[in-house]
Write a protein that holds these residues in place. Structure first.
Motif: not given
Length: 223
Positions: A77-85
């Protein structure tokens, strides 16, 4: 000896020192933490423990190779959360700035931002624009964030513009009160309280949309 005493005093009296002490205590109990919170065993395969149900050591169970599902979920989930935020923050800042300026100044600048820019970006599906921008910019996580930010600011701008226009045209029946002068002079500041709840709801939805768009661009090879 005196230096050790000063360090102990710092840990007892300083807020930063207390935080450091708590982190040290947590780190000392690290081996006893559930496996789902220990990313060090991410790639460890324990075949006798495969397909286990959720337990105190494996909060989400294990997969077919005995690997902890929770730790792999957190790592993935690191990449997804980084992109979303990043996309929500970037698009929010750009949209809030342009929308507030357009609503405050009005005139030709408002027509240019609202009719040409905002309507142009909202006329096309966001995912198609994101794919086009990602293809133009090239592969890379930063390029994906930039493409999603460029295609996602229009909704924030329209919402901010509407709030600023609402405050700017608001009739305040208290005569020549201070509140009226503040609302007329600083409509963006006066509309912050009204805009914050709408921005929060919109940000939650758009973060989910940004994560979904990132997964689509990742499938197409843009990440």
């Amino acid at each position: 000896m005196e230096q050790a005493s000063q360090i102990r005093q710092f840990l007892r009296t300083s807020g930063l020192g207390r935080w450091a002490s708590q982190l040290r205590c947590c780190w000392s109990y690290w081996p006893s933490w559930p496996r789902g919170l220990r990313l060090g065993i991410l790639r460890r395969q324990i075949l006798p423990e495969r397909l286990l149900p959720p337990s105190t050591q494996n909060w989400m169970g294990t997969d077919e190779l005995g690997r902890d599902v929770l730790s792999r979920t957190l790592y993935g989930a690191r990449v997804s959360l980084l992109v979303g935020v990043s996309v929500v923050l970037g698009a929010g800042v750009v949209g809030l700035t342009l929308g507030s300026l357009a609503g405050y100044f009005g005139g030709a600048f408002d027509r240019f931002v609202n009719i040409i820019l905002i309507n142009s970006f909202l006329s096309f599906p966001g995912i198609l624009l994101a794919i086009a921008f990602a293809a133009f910019l090239g592969p890379g996580l930063d390029k994906v964030i930039l493409a999603l930010t460029v295609t996602g600011w229009a909704g924030y701008a329209r919402l901010a513009r509407a709030q600023v226009l609402k405050v700017r045209e608001m009739e305040i029946h208290s005569g020549r009160s201070i509140a009226r002068r503040i609302a007329r002079a600083h409509p963006a500041a006066s509309s912050a309280a009204q805009y914050s709840p709408a921005r929060a709801d919109s940000g939650n939805d758009r973060m989910a949309g940004a994560i979904l768009a990132e997964s689509t661009l990742s499938f197409l090879g843009s990440v």
